[in-house]
Design a protein around this motif. Structure first.
Motif, PDB file in Angstrom:
ATOM      1  N   ARG A  21       2.432  33.959   8.291  1.00 53.59           N
ATOM      2  CA  ARG A  21       3.295  32.427   7.909  1.00 53.59           C
ATOM      3  C   ARG A  21       2.228  31.934   6.990  1.00 53.59           C
ATOM      4  NH1 ARG A  21       7.166  29.870   7.978  1.00 53.59           N
ATOM      5  NH2 ARG A  21       7.073  31.273  10.185  1.00 53.59           N
ATOM      6  N   PRO A  22       0.652  32.322   6.649  1.00 53.46           N
ATOM      7  CA  PRO A  22       0.575  31.743   5.401  1.00 53.46           C
ATOM      8  C   PRO A  22       1.371  32.370   3.933  1.00 53.46           C
ATOM      9  CG  PRO A  22      -1.437  32.199   6.506  1.00 53.46           C
ATOM     10  CD  PRO A  22      -0.133  32.925   7.605  1.00 53.46           C
ATOM     11  N   LEU A  23       1.710  33.197   4.043  1.00 56.08           N
ATOM     12  CA  LEU A  23       2.210  34.287   2.887  1.00 56.08           C
ATOM     13  C   LEU A  23       3.381  33.707   2.623  1.00 56.08           C
ATOM     14  CD1 LEU A  23       2.471  36.658   0.631  1.00 56.08           C
ATOM     15  CD2 LEU A  23       3.537  38.093   2.669  1.00 56.08           C
ATOM     16  N   ILE A  24       4.195  33.219   3.378  1.00 55.64           N
ATOM     17  CA  ILE A  24       5.991  32.920   3.627  1.00 55.64           C
ATOM     18  C   ILE A  24       5.277  31.303   2.609  1.00 55.64           C
ATOM     19  CG2 ILE A  24       7.943  31.611   4.739  1.00 55.64           C
ATOM     20  CD1 ILE A  24       7.215  34.229   6.372  1.00 55.64           C
ATOM     21  N   ASN A 225      -5.125  42.173   1.119  1.00 61.28           N
ATOM     22  CA  ASN A 225      -3.646  42.316   1.195  1.00 61.28           C
ATOM     23  C   ASN A 225      -3.593  40.877   0.147  1.00 61.28           C
ATOM     24  OD1 ASN A 225      -3.555  41.735   4.341  1.00 61.28           O
ATOM     25  ND2 ASN A 225      -1.921  43.329   3.629  1.00 61.28           N
ATOM     26  N   SER A 226      -2.307  41.379  -0.802  1.00 61.89           N
ATOM     27  CA  SER A 226      -2.454  40.742  -2.200  1.00 61.89           C
ATOM     28  C   SER A 226      -0.616  40.826  -2.120  1.00 61.89           C
ATOM     29  CB  SER A 226      -2.912  41.137  -3.156  1.00 61.89           C
ATOM     30  OG  SER A 226      -2.822  42.210  -2.998  1.00 61.89           O
ATOM     31  N   ARG A 241      -2.644  37.992  -9.689  1.00 60.43           N
ATOM     32  CA  ARG A 241      -2.551  38.448  -8.199  1.00 60.43           C
ATOM     33  C   ARG A 241      -3.134  37.663  -7.420  1.00 60.43           C
ATOM     34  NH1 ARG A 241      -4.050  42.818 -10.000  1.00 60.43           N
ATOM     35  NH2 ARG A 241      -1.958  43.590 -10.420  1.00 60.43           N
ATOM     36  N   TRP A 242      -2.625  37.078  -6.090  1.00 64.10           N
ATOM     37  CA  TRP A 242      -3.059  36.364  -5.517  1.00 64.10           C
ATOM     38  C   TRP A 242      -3.171  36.854  -4.172  1.00 64.10           C
ATOM     39  CZ3 TRP A 242      -1.863  30.585  -4.634  1.00 64.10           C
ATOM     40  CH2 TRP A 242      -1.232  30.455  -6.342  1.00 64.10           C
ATOM     41  N   ALA A 247     -10.923  33.750   5.787  1.00 58.83           N
ATOM     42  CA  ALA A 247     -12.013  32.865   5.939  1.00 58.83           C
ATOM     43  C   ALA A 247     -11.143  31.640   5.591  1.00 58.83           C
ATOM     44  CB  ALA A 247     -13.217  32.779   5.179  1.00 58.83           C
ATOM     45  N   ALA A 248     -11.090  31.442   4.441  1.00 57.07           N
ATOM     46  CA  ALA A 248      -9.840  30.030   4.154  1.00 57.07           C
ATOM     47  C   ALA A 248      -8.384  30.554   4.811  1.00 57.07           C
ATOM     48  CB  ALA A 248      -9.959  29.962   2.599  1.00 57.07           C
ATOM     49  N   THR A 249      -8.028  31.808   5.594  1.00 52.42           N
ATOM     50  CA  THR A 249      -6.642  31.369   5.846  1.00 52.42           C
ATOM     51  C   THR A 249      -5.534  30.781   4.723  1.00 52.42           C
ATOM     52  OG1 THR A 249      -6.783  29.931   7.296  1.00 52.42           O
ATOM     53  CG2 THR A 249      -7.468  31.188   8.287  1.00 52.42           C
ATOM     54  N   THR A 250      -5.606  31.304   3.778  1.00 52.15           N
ATOM     55  CA  THR A 250      -5.182  31.400   2.685  1.00 52.15           C
ATOM     56  C   THR A 250      -5.006  32.425   1.609  1.00 52.15           C
ATOM     57  OG1 THR A 250      -3.844  29.516   0.765  1.00 52.15           O
ATOM     58  CG2 THR A 250      -6.058  30.226   1.093  1.00 52.15           C
TER      59      THR A 250
END
Length: 275
Positions: A21-24, A225-226, A241-242, A247-250
């Motif tokens: 969900r954070p990725l989307i 993950n990135s 690169r994201w 910890a921040a769930t993002t």
């Protein structure tokens, strides 16, 4: 300017559900002009995994360029692997194994490198290269030309040549003739950016090589993950690169890398006037 989000190695069937969900949300917030997915949508090419991958893709912005990877070919069903290696991929994801996107600034071609006769490796055929030449030869001057494959045509340091796609040198000679600017790939689960100048000494040509890590899989091979964000403002390109921060769930961006085209060769530069 054009913005491309580059994802790879989703491996549905073996994903970290916390990142989905954070990725989307992050990708939709970036609002890219194109999303490129460079293969391995599933872990074992099972129907349920392809359905999960389809649901994920449908939640991302359009248009999208998607190519299969070696994990999208059945491993244990030998008859399916030999006779219908991408049947489920075609059914659930797309029947187009050579997707092509073009507008007035970018042209992006996906090439299928997955093969039924290899477990991990991949190949490019002469016929695929001729079709690529025909596609790119029809473009007007000034478009930024991009090829998306699962298996890489160049490698980060420390990787064996066995990880290169088969016929890589032949492919690079064709892509140099076509003045390809960017090569997007996955497979290694490693994020890295460089150019082809060291491996392929082709006068007047050095393409930008952008590897994506795994966006969602638990098989990170030592990396979080990135995914990549590529901002094209010819003759400048910025690659971000994201990276997943649990910890921040993002997903948060690392320091951008800046590249400039000079005399047919993409190389790093200090940035500052890219936008």
């Amino acid at each position: 300017m054009r913005t491309i989000v580059h994802l790879s190695d989703l491996h549905f069937g073996r994903v970290d559900s916390a990142v989905i969900r954070p990725l989307i949300e992050r990708i939709n917030g970036i609002a890219p002009d194109l999303v490129a997915v460079s293969g391995d949508l599933t872990q074992r090419a099972r129907s349920a995994q392809f359905r999960q991958a389809r649901e994920f893709l449908d939640a991302l912005p359009s248009p999208r360029i998607v190519v299969p990877g070696n994990h999208d070919v059945p491993l244990h069903n030998v008859l399916k692997r030999l006779l219908q290696p991408l049947q489920k991929y075609r059914h659930y994801i797309t029947d187009d194994l050579e997707p092509f996107f073009v507008d007035d600034e970018i042209a992006v071609l996906g090439i299928n490198t997955a093969r039924s006769l290899t477990i991990k490796g991949g190949r490019i055929s002469e016929a695929q290269l001729e079709r690529a030449r025909a596609q790119f030869s029809r473009l007007p001057a000034g478009a930024t030309k991009i090829v998306v494959t699962h298996h890489p045509l160049d490698l980060p340091e420390g990787h064996s040549d066995r990880d290169l796609v088969g016929r890589a040198r032949m492919a690079m000679e064709t892509f140099a003739d076509c003045a390809i600017d960017i090569l997007l790939a996955g497979h290694l689960h490693v994020g890295q950016t460089g150019n082809t100048a060291a491996r392929y000494e082709i006068v007047g040509h050095a393409a930008l090589v952008i590897q994506a890590g795994t966006a969602t899989s638990t098989r990170g091979r030592g990396e979080a993950n990135s995914f990549n964000v590529i901002r094209i403002n010819r003759p400048n390109i910025v690659v971000e690169r994201w990276v997943w921060n649990p910890a921040a769930t993002t997903f948060a961006a690392t320091a951008p890398e800046h590249f400039r085209l000079v005399a047919g060769q993409w190389s790093a530069h200090g940035g500052g006037n890219d936008q």
